[in-house]
Design a protein around this motif. Sequence first.
Motif, PDB file in Angstrom:
ATOM      1  N   SER A   8       0.861  -1.182   0.000  1.00 14.94           N
ATOM      2  CA  SER A   8       0.000   0.000   0.000  1.00 14.94           C
ATOM      3  C   SER A   8       0.900   1.237   0.000  1.00 14.94           C
ATOM      4  O   SER A   8       1.862   1.293   0.771  1.00 14.94           O
ATOM      5  N   PRO A   9       0.619   2.209  -0.851  1.00 17.24           N
ATOM      6  CA  PRO A   9       1.584   3.308  -0.994  1.00 17.24           C
ATOM      7  C   PRO A   9       1.683   4.216   0.227  1.00 17.24           C
ATOM      8  O   PRO A   9       0.687   4.490   0.884  1.00 17.24           O
ATOM      9  N   LEU A  10       2.882   4.647   0.514  1.00 13.60           N
ATOM     10  CA  LEU A  10       3.096   5.662   1.555  1.00 13.60           C
ATOM     11  C   LEU A  10       3.942   6.770   0.950  1.00 13.60           C
ATOM     12  O   LEU A  10       5.158   6.579   0.736  1.00 13.60           O
ATOM     13  N   GLN A  11       3.280   7.891   0.666  1.00 13.76           N
ATOM     14  CA  GLN A  11       3.986   9.044   0.108  1.00 13.76           C
ATOM     15  C   GLN A  11       5.144   9.406   1.044  1.00 13.76           C
ATOM     16  O   GLN A  11       4.975   9.453   2.254  1.00 13.76           O
ATOM     17  N   PRO A  35       3.053   5.758  -4.680  1.00 12.93           N
ATOM     18  CA  PRO A  35       2.343   6.869  -4.027  1.00 12.93           C
ATOM     19  C   PRO A  35       1.685   7.769  -5.078  1.00 12.93           C
ATOM     20  O   PRO A  35       2.120   7.808  -6.233  1.00 12.93           O
ATOM     21  N   TYR A  36       0.644   8.479  -4.658  1.00 11.70           N
ATOM     22  CA  TYR A  36      -0.181   9.209  -5.619  1.00 11.70           C
ATOM     23  C   TYR A  36       0.552  10.292  -6.398  1.00 11.70           C
ATOM     24  O   TYR A  36       1.494  10.910  -5.912  1.00 11.70           O
ATOM     25  N   GLN A  66      -0.688   5.628  -9.130  1.00 13.66           N
ATOM     26  CA  GLN A  66      -1.913   6.085  -8.462  1.00 13.66           C
ATOM     27  C   GLN A  66      -2.106   7.570  -8.709  1.00 13.66           C
ATOM     28  O   GLN A  66      -1.139   8.328  -8.829  1.00 13.66           O
ATOM     29  N   ASN A  93      -7.071   7.297  -5.722  1.00 15.94           N
ATOM     30  CA  ASN A  93      -7.006   7.447  -4.267  1.00 15.94           C
ATOM     31  C   ASN A  93      -8.221   8.226  -3.749  1.00 15.94           C
ATOM     32  O   ASN A  93      -8.345   9.428  -3.993  1.00 15.94           O
ATOM     33  N   LYS A 135      -8.906   2.894  -4.427  1.00 14.78           N
ATOM     34  CA  LYS A 135      -8.497   2.643  -3.043  1.00 14.78           C
ATOM     35  C   LYS A 135      -9.230   3.666  -2.200  1.00 14.78           C
ATOM     36  O   LYS A 135      -9.093   4.868  -2.439  1.00 14.78           O
ATOM     37  N   HIS A 164      -9.517   0.657   2.882  1.00 16.62           N
ATOM     38  CA  HIS A 164      -8.848   0.874   4.172  1.00 16.62           C
ATOM     39  C   HIS A 164      -9.975   1.051   5.184  1.00 16.62           C
ATOM     40  O   HIS A 164     -10.736   2.032   5.108  1.00 16.62           O
ATOM     41  N   TYR A 172      -5.237   8.323  11.310  1.00 15.90           N
ATOM     42  CA  TYR A 172      -4.719   6.956  11.504  1.00 15.90           C
ATOM     43  C   TYR A 172      -4.994   6.486  12.933  1.00 15.90           C
ATOM     44  O   TYR A 172      -4.444   5.483  13.380  1.00 15.90           O
ATOM     45  N   ASN A 195      -7.394  -3.527   3.383  1.00 15.42           N
ATOM     46  CA  ASN A 195      -6.240  -2.730   3.838  1.00 15.42           C
ATOM     47  C   ASN A 195      -6.501  -2.161   5.230  1.00 15.42           C
ATOM     48  O   ASN A 195      -7.600  -1.710   5.519  1.00 15.42           O
ATOM     49  N   GLY A 196      -5.450  -2.213   6.064  1.00 17.18           N
ATOM     50  CA  GLY A 196      -5.516  -1.566   7.379  1.00 17.18           C
ATOM     51  C   GLY A 196      -4.984  -2.427   8.502  1.00 17.18           C
ATOM     52  O   GLY A 196      -5.533  -3.500   8.787  1.00 17.18           O
ATOM     53  N   ASP A 197      -3.860  -1.950   9.118  1.00 20.63           N
ATOM     54  CA  ASP A 197      -3.333  -2.557  10.334  1.00 20.63           C
ATOM     55  C   ASP A 197      -2.913  -4.021  10.210  1.00 20.63           C
ATOM     56  O   ASP A 197      -3.037  -4.779  11.175  1.00 20.63           O
ATOM     57  N   GLY A 220       0.552  -1.487   4.374  1.00 24.52           N
ATOM     58  CA  GLY A 220       1.182  -0.171   4.291  1.00 24.52           C
ATOM     59  C   GLY A 220       2.315  -0.052   5.285  1.00 24.52           C
ATOM     60  O   GLY A 220       3.447  -0.494   5.054  1.00 24.52           O
ATOM     61  N   ARG A 221       1.982   0.524   6.450  1.00 25.52           N
ATOM     62  CA  ARG A 221       3.030   0.807   7.440  1.00 25.52           C
ATOM     63  C   ARG A 221       3.713  -0.460   7.934  1.00 25.52           C
ATOM     64  O   ARG A 221       4.910  -0.449   8.239  1.00 25.52           O
TER      65      ARG A 221
HETATM   66  C1  LIG Z   1       2.881   8.666   5.623  1.00 24.03           C
HETATM   67  C2  LIG Z   1       1.766   8.019   4.851  1.00 24.03           C
HETATM   68  C3  LIG Z   1       1.651   8.260   3.483  1.00 24.03           C
HETATM   69  C4  LIG Z   1       0.609   7.666   2.748  1.00 24.03           C
HETATM   70  N1  LIG Z   1       0.525   7.888   1.393  1.00 24.03           N
HETATM   71  C5  LIG Z   1      -0.461   7.274   0.671  1.00 24.03           C
HETATM   72  C6  LIG Z   1      -0.547   7.406  -0.751  1.00 24.03           C
HETATM   73  O1  LIG Z   1       0.261   8.068  -1.417  1.00 24.03           O
HETATM   74  N2  LIG Z   1      -1.581   6.784  -1.380  1.00 24.03           N
HETATM   75  C7  LIG Z   1      -2.487   5.999  -0.708  1.00 24.03           C
HETATM   76  O2  LIG Z   1      -3.388   5.436  -1.328  1.00 24.03           O
HETATM   77  N3  LIG Z   1      -2.403   5.839   0.629  1.00 24.03           N
HETATM   78  C8  LIG Z   1      -1.419   6.434   1.316  1.00 24.03           C
HETATM   79  N4  LIG Z   1      -1.331   6.208   2.662  1.00 24.03           N
HETATM   80  C9  LIG Z   1      -2.254   5.239   3.292  1.00 24.03           C
HETATM   81  C10 LIG Z   1      -1.650   3.816   3.295  1.00 24.03           C
HETATM   82  O3  LIG Z   1      -1.390   3.364   1.982  1.00 24.03           O
HETATM   83  C11 LIG Z   1      -2.594   2.810   3.943  1.00 24.03           C
HETATM   84  O4  LIG Z   1      -3.806   2.816   3.249  1.00 24.03           O
HETATM   85  C12 LIG Z   1      -2.860   3.120   5.413  1.00 24.03           C
HETATM   86  O5  LIG Z   1      -1.658   3.439   6.086  1.00 24.03           O
HETATM   87  C13 LIG Z   1      -3.547   1.943   6.102  1.00 24.03           C
HETATM   88  O6  LIG Z   1      -2.820   0.756   5.904  1.00 24.03           O
HETATM   89  P1  LIG Z   1      -1.734   0.215   6.984  1.00 24.03           P
HETATM   90  O7  LIG Z   1      -2.432   0.131   8.310  1.00 24.03           O
HETATM   91  O8  LIG Z   1      -1.324  -1.124   6.433  1.00 24.03           O
HETATM   92  O9  LIG Z   1      -0.627   1.216   7.007  1.00 24.03           O
HETATM   93  C14 LIG Z   1      -0.315   6.806   3.404  1.00 24.03           C
HETATM   94  C15 LIG Z   1      -0.185   6.575   4.772  1.00 24.03           C
HETATM   95  C16 LIG Z   1       0.837   7.160   5.499  1.00 24.03           C
HETATM   96  C17 LIG Z   1       0.948   6.880   6.980  1.00 24.03           C
END
Ligand SMILES: Cc1cc2nc3c(=O)[nH]c(=O)nc-3n(C[C@H](O)[C@H](O)[C@H](O)COP(=O)(O)O)c2cc1C
Length: 313
Positions: A8-11, A35-36, A66, A93, A135, A164, A172, A195-197, A220-221
């Motif tokens: 899952s993307p994290l910018q 990331p988007y 994305q 997104n 998403k 999510h 979050y 998606n989530g946690d 993601g994280r």
């Molecule tokens: C720092 C950060 C940047 C993120 N950037 C994006 C992003 O670019 N695109 C997106 O769809 N979600 C983004 N997310 C959301 C995550 O992809 C994910 O949906 C969310 O963290 C829940 O999943 P997780 O609990 O596995 O982290 C971001 C989350 C964080 C914390």
Amino acid sequence: MSVTLLSSPLQGFTDFRFRNSFNQYFGGIDTFYAPYIRLNGKFDIKPAYQKDIALKNNEFLNVIPQIMTNDADEFLFVVKYIQSLGYNELNWNLGCPYPMVVNKCMGSGLIQDVKRIEQILERVHNESNVTVSMKMRLGYDNNEEILEVLPMLDQFPIKNVAIHARIGKQLYKGGVDLDGFERCLSVSKQKIYYNGDITSLESFNMLHNRFPQIDHWMIGRGLISNPFLPQMIKNNSPEFPADKIEVFSKFHDTLFHEFEQSLSGAAHLIIKMHSFWEYFIGIFPEHSKALKKIKKAKSINDYDRVVKEILSM
Ligand SMILES: Cc1cc2nc3c(=O)[nH]c(=O)nc-3n(C[C@H](O)[C@H](O)[C@H](O)COP(=O)(O)O)c2cc1C
């Protein structure tokens, strides 16, 4: 049932440098969502986005770009761009929770506007042959908003909807809303991804048992705080490999080297690596105090010393 794991993307974190470094040392992720891309009013793709999805930077990876937008012209512009590179899927997104985004009716702030989502999808499907996947969160204000959107989506050939299981207002914080997620499964004909946690084999197994019909899982994280997690899930074993420290060290050094080449100056590099360490420390809990020392590091030598301490070398 086979398990497909998606990054899952994290910018700010999961750019091509992270994706390649991760893939070289850990593996287990089937597809990475980039990331988007966001246009900010100008029909122009920023160089950083271009670099992130350039094929030469993603040679050994399955990547899906994305977009975050609330405008069909922007969507179609980015479709053209990604298709010119050879991609044919664009993920949309509708999950970003931050006020700057939500106030502009984007990210999770767009979920309430079913008509606008429909109009955008109509134009995108009429005017291009791109494959759209989505998403989204359960809503911005409440977890019922998505229930209005999902049935509307059934008129379009959407590839999948990754959900999510939180609402935007939560950012979050708080837990995931599994009852809310379950309701989505009952109202939608879409292929739903979860998606989530997902942070451990245990949390994955709990989710997998509760939702046996789901076979695509987005992490993601959890991927950054434990890059061994996809392998643990795929091997159904919570054990770290015997060479955990060696593998992690090589990964760390590769990532560090990548950022060293792209960021100017020690201070920027240390800030970037510190942001990763806020997650990485998850698999070195006995060293949680070292985080502060990384933050305070004034030079690369200081930084190296703390990292050696964490990795006990
Ligand atoms: C720092 C950060 C940047 C993120 N950037 C994006 C992003 O670019 N695109 C997106 O769809 N979600 C983004 N997310 C959301 C995550 O992809 C994910 O949906 C969310 O963290 C829940 O999943 P997780 O609990 O596995 O982290 C971001 C989350 C964080 C914390």
